[in-house]
Design an enzyme around this catalytic site. Structure first.
Site, short mmCIF file in Angstrom:
data_model
loop_
_atom_site.label_atom_id
_atom_site.label_comp_id
_atom_site.label_asym_id
_atom_site.label_seq_id
_atom_site.Cartn_x
_atom_site.Cartn_y
_atom_site.Cartn_z
N GLU A 1 -7.40 10.22 -13.59
CA GLU A 1 -6.53 9.16 -14.09
C GLU A 1 -7.22 8.41 -15.22
O GLU A 1 -8.42 8.59 -15.46
CB GLU A 1 -6.12 8.22 -12.96
N HIS B 1 1.03 -2.65 -15.23
CA HIS B 1 1.02 -1.19 -15.30
C HIS B 1 1.79 -0.76 -16.53
O HIS B 1 2.89 -1.27 -16.80
CB HIS B 1 1.65 -0.58 -14.04
N ARG C 1 -8.70 -3.68 -13.19
CA ARG C 1 -8.94 -2.70 -12.12
C ARG C 1 -8.87 -1.27 -12.66
O ARG C 1 -7.92 -0.89 -13.33
CB ARG C 1 -7.90 -2.87 -11.01
N GLY D 1 -3.38 7.83 -5.96
CA GLY D 1 -4.35 8.32 -5.00
C GLY D 1 -5.47 7.33 -4.76
O GLY D 1 -5.32 6.13 -4.99
N HIS E 1 1.66 -5.46 -12.05
CA HIS E 1 1.33 -4.40 -11.09
C HIS E 1 0.28 -4.79 -10.05
O HIS E 1 0.41 -4.48 -8.88
CB HIS E 1 0.85 -3.17 -11.87
N SER F 1 0.82 -1.22 0.00
CA SER F 1 0.00 0.00 0.00
C SER F 1 0.85 1.26 0.00
O SER F 1 0.49 2.27 -0.61
CB SER F 1 -0.94 0.01 1.21
N ARG G 1 -5.74 0.82 -18.30
CA ARG G 1 -4.38 0.30 -18.26
C ARG G 1 -4.15 -0.88 -19.20
O ARG G 1 -3.07 -1.00 -19.78
CB ARG G 1 -4.03 -0.11 -16.82
#
Length: 526
Positions: free
Chosen positions: A117, A239, A381, A47, A346, A41, A285
């Protein structure tokens, strides 16, 4: 033997959230593999996504999550987590997390700056510059360390869960875990009425990853061995932008750089994302990672470049101070030149199957965060949804534990190592670790085929035989425990990938390039 009301494995945001919400009423043991702050984490940069701006809405956030998740997100879980997002952020603010402030415009929440994002239709990411995870974990760690109801056990790694089945009882409830104390080189017995797996993901199963060294799939593997189902393990998020430099180990270039205008370019300066997706750099992503992978293989490039140098230097230093400083240490001035980047493993979107209170298939056992699968992330995600999930499900888990009095803990035998000896050749572990990570990268990476998956599974079976033989005959140590868990997790990833006869989200197969009309999760049962 040590006894707790609640035993939590993992000291990331999920583990700390649960510990702090229980410690006023229950005796909590918090097991962490290294130091208290060393979980995954703390590495989060961008964010936390939440519906905070009045111009935003829960429905928009849900829609964005479903689009990124390629339709596979669980509707009930997604709504529950997003509806509770504002409360989660308010709790962190109450705890004292120093989020970045901005009183200059409309895109803020009570004076806190909100950024945007990839995959988000609105500015809804509350952050602490470009080191949000570190700010959150530092704040909560001080409270955890100071709380008299929490016993922090650093340099301890869980070895296996203690279940009724292993004890020869009629029930299959979890009663704690055998835990290896790295400092004293011994296995200890920790018993508890409630046990929580908050051990994070499994990025270290791949050769290149943005994850810390502790991300070895421990909770997923232990839960599987204890009888838990797993879901959607084929969806490993790569990622798109990890810093490419021989001296930069696992350094992530946050999604927010693209959110604030960063442009992806080939070595000759050509922009390429508009040719792959109409959303260009702000595509989810999986789309961006596959585009980069395609361009690197097509052109034979070692990396591509992320350029935000056209922005004012003051803007870059204010919004991305840690990235600016780290790149500068490596001789890259991001205010004047682009950043060399490559994709890297990632985030583990799948995990142990849990309900909205974090409960697994095994009574008394909970899983929260990256080790669990609520269904929120679907096939991919959405950026900055993960820390949110840790807090919302963490709170729900704590409430369920408080409402569920445990049964009487049975007699649990101590760990028995009377029949084993000290390892003769540690090189076996090092060799198998390296082999596993390399073939997982080559065969089970961003683009997959049936043949690659078959090759990977064959090698995993050979490694499992060697590792199980080693585990049976020699005393355990940290590296053996992690390798055993990594191989189990790798097998779950490959078997899940082989079961999906389509391309969806993060799982892209050349043999099944199309998407099936119905989105269904992949569930494996022990």
């Amino acid at each position: 033997m040590r006894q707790f009301d609640v035993l939590i494995m993992g000291s990331g945001l999920a583990g700390m959230t649960i510990a702090l919400k229980l410690a006023d009423k229950l005796k909590v043991g918090l097991v962490t593999k290294r130091a208290l702050r060393d979980g995954g984490s703390g590495w989060a940069q961008g964010g936390i996504a939440a519906v905070l701006d009045d111009a935003d809405s829960i429905e928009l956030h849900i829609r964005d999550t479903f689009v990124a998740g390629a339709g596979l997100c669980d509707a009930k879980a997604t709504r529950f987590i997003i509806e509770n997002s504002r409360d989660a952020i308010d709790w962190l603010i109450e705890m004292g997390v120093p989020f970045t402030r901005d009183d200059s415009g409309d895109t803020n929440y009570h004076g806190y700056h909100l950024t945007r994002e990839g995959g988000h239709s609105h500015r809804r990411i509350i952050h602490a510059a470009d080191a949000t995870g570190a700010a959150v974990i530092d704040t909560l760690a001080k409270k955890v360390a100071a709380h008299p109801g929490i016993t922090v056990l650093e340099d301890h790694i869980a070895l296996d869960l203690i279940t009724g089945r292993k004890l020869g009882l009629d029930d299959d409830r979890c009663w704690g875990a055998y835990v290896y104390d790295k400092t004293n080189d011994r296995v200890e017995t920790f018993v508890a009425g409630h046990t929580v797996l908050a051990t994070g993901g499994a990025g270290k199963v791949y050769l290149y990853t943005t994850n810390p060294d502790v991300a070895t799939g421990d909770g997923i593997a232990m839960g599987w061995r204890a009888g838990c189902s797993v879901s959607n393990m084929e969806f490993i998020q790569f990622h798109p932008t990890c810093l490419y430099h021989p001296h930069a180990k696992s350094f992530l270039i946050t999604e927010a750089v693209r959110g604030e205008g960063g442009i992806l370019k080939l070595p000759d300066g050509t922009r390429f994302m508009p040719q792959h997706d109409e959303r260009a750099e702000l595509a989810p992503r999986d789309v961006v990672a596959r585009a980069i992978d395609f361009e690197m293989k097509k052109g034979g490039y070692d990396c591509v470049y992320l350029d935000i140098s056209y922005k004012p230097a003051s803007f870059i230093k204010e919004h991305f101070p840690n990235i600016y400083q780290r790149c500068l240490e490596l001789g890259i001035d991001i205010t004047r030149e682009p950043i060399p980047v490559v994709p890297a493993a990632h985030y583990t979107c799948g995990g142990l199957v849990v309900d909205l209170s974090g409960r697994t298939d095994v009574a008394g056992l909970y899983a929260v965060g990256e080790a669990a699968c609520t269904g929120l992330h679907g096939a991919n995600r959405l950026a900055s949804n993960s820390l949110l999930e840790c807090m919302v499900i963490g709170k729900a888990t704590a409430e369920d534990i408080l409402a569920t009095p445990p049964d009487t803990i049975p007699n649990v035998p101590e760990w028995d190592e009377s029949q084993v000896t000290d390892p003769d050749e540690e090189v076996v572990i090092a060799h198998n670790w390296d082999e596993l990570r390399r073939f997982m990268w080559d065969y089970v990476g961003i683009v997959r085929t049936n043949k690659r998956l078959e090759r990977a599974l064959h090698r995993i079976e050979l490694l499992q035989h060697e590792i199980n033989d080693y585990y049976t005959n020699f005393r355990v140590g940290n590296d053996l425990i992690e390798l055993r868990n990594l191989v189990t997790t790798a097998q779950l990833i490959v078997q899940s990938a082989m079961a999906r006869k389509e391309s969806r989200g993060l799982h892209y197969s050349r043999d099944y390039p199309g998407m099936l009309p119905e989105a269904t999760p992949t569930v494996l049962k022990p």
